[in-house]
Design an enzyme around this catalytic site. Structure first.
Site, PDB file in Angstrom:
ATOM      1  N   CYS A 148       0.852  -1.193   0.000  1.00 24.80           N
ATOM      2  CA  CYS A 148       0.000   0.000   0.000  1.00 24.80           C
ATOM      3  C   CYS A 148       0.894   1.252   0.000  1.00 24.80           C
ATOM      4  O   CYS A 148       1.755   1.392  -0.859  1.00 24.80           O
ATOM      5  CB  CYS A 148      -0.962  -0.066   1.185  1.00 24.80           C
ATOM      6  SG  CYS A 148      -2.234   1.197   1.150  1.00 24.80           S
ATOM      7  N   GLN A 149       0.730   2.140   0.972  1.00 20.97           N
ATOM      8  CA  GLN A 149       1.585   3.325   1.026  1.00 20.97           C
ATOM      9  C   GLN A 149       3.056   2.899   1.172  1.00 20.97           C
ATOM     10  O   GLN A 149       3.955   3.578   0.668  1.00 20.97           O
ATOM     11  CB  GLN A 149       1.168   4.183   2.223  1.00 20.97           C
ATOM     12  CG  GLN A 149       1.928   5.472   2.371  1.00 20.97           C
ATOM     13  CD  GLN A 149       1.670   6.118   3.733  1.00 20.97           C
ATOM     14  OE1 GLN A 149       1.520   5.428   4.745  1.00 20.97           O
ATOM     15  NE2 GLN A 149       1.593   7.438   3.748  1.00 20.97           N
TER      16      GLN A 149
END
Lengths: 355, 351
Positions: A148-149
Site C-alpha cells: 500500500c503506502q
C-alpha cells in the site's frame, strides 16, 4: 407481472425470530472472548529507533533464500495484517516457501514525532533498516516488499537508492493518485492540507478510521455487524472477526509533517508519476528503477483501485516488469483463503526465478 | 394479504419488541455500555456499541418493512402493487432512517464530531474564567460591530471565531443535505433493482435478502455522489471550515495559557522541531562515525594484506638464501615484530 418480493409471512417471522435467538444466545459467546492475539510468528528484534522496530521473522526451518526480503508497510494501520492469524499469515507463508523475511513496525507516533518528514521516514528510518540487513547478510542489495503506502515508499526509496535494492515487489500500491475512481484522492482535492495539519498536529487514528468507514458507510458500519449475528454461535469465526476488528481500529496516529507532504505531493499534485517529486534533497525519478518489479494489485480494491497501481510499468525503466492481478479486495489480498494459496507462492516463484 | 398473514406480522412485532427489550436489559445488567453513548475504549465494548447501533437500525427497519400497515411489505406482495408509486414510496420510507442514522453514528463517534468538541472547549474556557467567553453564544450578534476598549482584541477574536463557527454550521448543513440525496437516489436505485427481480428464481425470498439489496442500492448511490465534483467541494469546504474553527480556538486558548504561564502549543511545537533536528543531527553523526570506522577498518585490512605479501616475499627470499642452523626462526620472529610495528605505526599516523 410478478412481484419481486416472494416473502412468505411465516418464513419472515421465522427469520426474524431466528435472528433474535441467535443474538440472545451469541452474546454470551461474545462476552467471553476478550482481546484476540495476532499470529505472533516468532521474531527477533534487530534494530530499534524512536518508535520503529525492525523485526527478523523466524521460521521453523532455515531460509533457503539467499537474499532477504524486507516488508515495508504503510504508516496507516499496522504491519500485523501480514501476520494476522495462524492460518492467514503472509509472512508465515513466505517463510514456508523458504524466504528470509524482515519487517518494519513503524510504531505509534506521538507528539514527539509531529515533525517527522517523509525524508526522515525514507532516507532515515528505512535506509538505516536496509543498511542493517545488508550488513547482517554481507550483501550489496536486498529485496523490498512494499505494501500500500509502503509500496509507494519502496518505489521512492528504490529510485533514490537503487544500488541497495535487488528486487522490488509492490502490493496494492498507489502510483497514479489521480484516477477517477479513487475516492480518497477525490475527497482531499479541495482540502487545505496546510490548515488541516496546522490545526490538527498529528492526525488522530480515529479520524483516519472515520474516513475509511465513510468510503462504504453502510457496508462497513452496519451490514457487517448484522452479518456478524450469523457467526455469533461459532467461536472460531467470531474470534477471526474480533481479530480483524482489532486490526482495523488499532491504528496509529499519523505524523503531521509526513502526512502533509504525502497528501499534498502525492494525492493532490500527483508528483510521483509527473517526475518532479523530491524527498529531502533527493529527486525521485521512477525512471531510475531498473530492478525487476513484481506489481500485485487487487481487482476489487476500493482503497487503491487497480487503475492507481497498474500505471507503474509505464514509469519505470526496468525491462523485467511483471503484473499480478489478485481477485479480491485490499484486505482479502492478505487474509482470504485464496490469498493463502496464491500470493506467497507467486512471490516466492518470482523471486526464485531472479536469484 | 390474508388475515392470517396480518396475525403473523402482529405476532412478530410483539415478539421483536419483547426480545429487543429483554436483550437490552440483559446487556445493561451485564455492564454493557449504553448503545448510543460515546464508544468506550475496551475493544469488545466498542464492538458491542457499534453492533448494537447497527442492529437497532436493522431491527427498526425490519419492524417497519414487515409492518402490517400500508408501509409494510405485506401490501407490496400483491400483483403489481410494488409498481404503484404511492405504495412503493410508503414502503420505501422504511429504508430512509437507517442511512441517516448510520452516517450520524459515524460522525458523532469520530474526531469530526465538532459539536461535542465545541461544547467541551466552551465549558473549559468558562471554567478557566476567561472573561468574555460567556458571551460567545451571542457573538454572532456582535459581528460587524466595531471593537473597542480594553477587551478590543478579545472582541475581535470572538467575532472571528463566531464567524468561523457560522461558516462551519452552514457548510455542515450543506454536507448533510447532500448526504440526504443518497437516500432519495438509493431508493430510486432500489426500485430499479427490484424491477429486475420479478422473474421466478430472481425474486427475493427473505427479509435479509431485501436488506442486502437495499445496502447495495444505497452504496451505489453514495459512491456516485461521493465521486461527484459537488461532494468533493462541499466535503473540502466542510473540513476547511472545521479546521478554521479549531485553529481560532487554539489561538484563543494559547493566549489564555500565555497569560497563566502555562506552556503553549507554539512552544511545544518549537521544542518538537528542535528535538527532531537533534535526532537528525545525531543520526548524521552516527553515520559519519560509522563510515569513518569503515574507512579505518578498510585501511587496516589493506595494511594487513600488504604485510602478508611482505611476509610471503621475505619467506620466499629466505628459502633461496643458503642458511645453516636455525636462523629461519629468527627471521620469522623478526617479521612478526616488524608487522606489529608497522601496524602500530600506521595506527598512530591515523591518530
Amino acid at each position: 407481472m410478478q412481484t419481486p418480493l416472494h416473502i412468505d409471512p411465516q418464513q419472515a417471522f421465522n427469520e426474524m425470530a431466528a435472528l433474535q435467538r441467535k443474538l440472545a444466545a451469541g452474546m454470551q459467546n461474545l462476552r467471553g472472548l476478550g482481546e484476540q492475539e495476532y499470529a505472533n510468528t516468532p521474531r527477533e528484534e534487530v534494530y530499534r529507533e524512536d518508535k520503529l522496530t525492525l523485526w527478523h521473522i523466524k521460521g521453523s526451518d532455515r531460509p533457503t533464500a539467499k537474499v532477504p526480503t524486507l516488508i515495508v508497510y504503510a504508516l496507516v494501520n499496522t504491519v500485523w495484517m501480514t501476520d494476522l492469524q495462524d492460518d492467514r499469515s503472509l509472512v508465515r507463508n513466505l517463510l514456508a516457501q523458504g524466504e528470509d523475511v524482515y519487517l518494519i513496525d513503524w510504531g505509534y507516533p506521538d507528539g514527539a514525532d509531529r515533525w517527522l518528514t517523509l525524508d526522515d521516514y525514507l532516507n532515515g528510518y528505512l535506509d538505516r533498516c536496509v543498511d542493517i540487513i545488508r550488513q547482517r547478510h554481507g550483501l550489496e542489495a536486498i529485496n523490498l516488499l512494499g505494501i500500500c503506502q509502503g509500496g509507494t515508499f519502496s518505489l521512492c526509496y528504490t529510485a533514490m537508492h537503487p544500488e541497495k535494492v535487488k528486487n522490488l515487489i509492490t502490493m496494492v500500491t498507489p502510483v497514479d493518485f489521480r484516477t477517477p475512481d479513487n475516492m480518497l484522492s477525490h475527497w482531499v482535492q479541495s482540502m487545505d492540507v496546510d490548515l488541516f495539519v496546522d490545526a490538527m498536529g498529528n492526525i488522530p487514528a480515529e479520524l483516519m478510521n472515520w474516513v475509511y468507514l465513510m468510503l462504504k458507510p453502510l457496508r462497513l458500519n452496519q451490514q457487517k455487524y448484522i452479518s456478524m449475528v450469523d457467526i455469533l454461535d461459532n467461536p472460531a469465526e467470531l474470534k477471526n472477526f474480533l481479530r480483524m476488528e482489532r486490526w482495523i481500529f488499532d491504528s496509529p496516529d499519523q505524523a503531521g509533517e509526513a502526512f502533509r507532504q504525502f497528501i499534498k505531493e502525492f494525492f493532490q499534485q500527483n508528483k510521483l508519476i509527473k517526475g518532479d517529486l523530491q524527498i529531502g534533497r533527493q529527486p525521485v525519478d521512477l525512471g531510475m528503477i531498473s530492478q525487476p518489479i513484481l506489481n500485485i494489485y487487487a481487482t476489487q480494491d476500493h482503497l487503491v483501485p487497480p487503475d492507481a497501481s497498474r500505471p507503474l510499468g509505464r514509469h519505470v525503466s526496468t525491462t523485467d516488469y511483471t503484473e499480478l492481478a489478485f481477485k479480491g479486495g485490499h484486505i482479502g489480498i492478505y487474509v482470504s483463503s485464496r490469498a493463502q494459496r496464491e500470493v506467497a507462492p507467486a512471490i516466492h516463484q518470482w523471486l526464485r526465478d531472479r536469484t | 394479504m390474508s388475515d392470517q398473514g396480518h396475525d403473523f406480522l402482529k405476532d412478530y412485532q410483539a415478539f421483536a419488541r419483547q426480545s429487543w427489550d429483554s436483550w437490552m436489559r440483559y446487556l445493561q445488567q451485564s455492564g454493557a455500555p449504553a448503545p448510543f453513548g460515546i464508544p468506550p475504549s475496551a475493544p469488545n465494548d466498542d464492538l458491542l456499541t457499534r453492533s448494537l447501533a447497527s442492529l437497532k437500525a436493522y431491527g427498526s427497519w425490519l419492524q417497519q418493512a414487515a409492518g402490517a400497515g400500508p408501509a409494510g411489505f405485506g401490501p407490496m406482495m400483491g400483483m403489481g402493487n410494488w409498481q404503484q408509486p404511492a405504495a412503493m414510496q410508503s414502503f420505501l420510507a422504511a429504508f430512509t432512517p437507517p442511512f441517516a442514522q448510520t452516517v450520524a453514528g459515524i460522525d458523532s463517534a469520530s474526531a469530526f464530531g465538532l459539536d461535542h468538541q465545541w461544547q467541551s472547549w466552551l465549558q473549559a474556557m468558562q471554567r478557566a474564567g476567561m472573561s468574555g467567553v460567556n458571551g460567545m453564544n451571542a457573538a454572532g450578534a456582535m459581528q460587524g460591530l466595531p471593537a473597542f476598549g480594553l477587551t478590543r482584541e478579545m472582541q475581535l477574536d470572538q467575532q472571528a471565531l463566531a464567524a468561523a463557527i457560522n461558516d462551519y454550521v452552514q457548510i455542515n448543513a450543506r454536507y448533510h443535505a447532500l448526504l440526504q440525496q443518497v437516500s432519495t437516489r438509493g431508493i430510486a436505485r432500489l426500485q430499479e433493482m427490484l424491477g429486475q427481480r420479478t422473474e421466478p428464481g430472481k425474486q427475493l425470498d427473505s427479509m435479509k435478502a431485501l436488506y442486502d439489496l437495499w445496502v447495495d442500492a444505497m452504496e451505489e448511490a453514495y459512491s456516485e455522489l461521493a465521486l461527484s465534483d459537488e461532494y468533493r467541494d462541499v466535503f473540502g469546504a466542510m473540513v476547511n471550515a472545521q479546521m478554521q474553527v479549531r485553529k481560532l480556538q487554539q489561538q484563543q486558548t494559547e493566549k489564555m495559557c500565555r497569560e497563566l504561564g502555562i506552556p503553549t502549543r507554539s512552544e511545544v511545537h518549537s521544542l518538537g522541531q528542535r528535538v527532531q533536528q537533534l535526532r537528525r543531527d545525531l543520526q548524521a553523526s552516527k553515520q559519519r562515525e560509522f563510515h569513518a570506522g569503515s574507512n579505518e577498518v578498510g585501511a587496516l585490512q589493506a595494511e594487513i594484506a600488504e604485510l602478508k605479501r611482505e611476509l610471503a616475499a621475505s619467506k620466499a627470499a629466505a628459502k633461496v638464501r643458503p642458511i645453516a642452523g636455525k636462523p629461519e626462526e629468527g627471521n620469522g620472529k623478526s617479521a612478526a615484530v616488524s608487522r606489529t610495528k608497522t601496524a602500530r605505526s600506521a595506527s598512530s599516523k591515523r591518530k
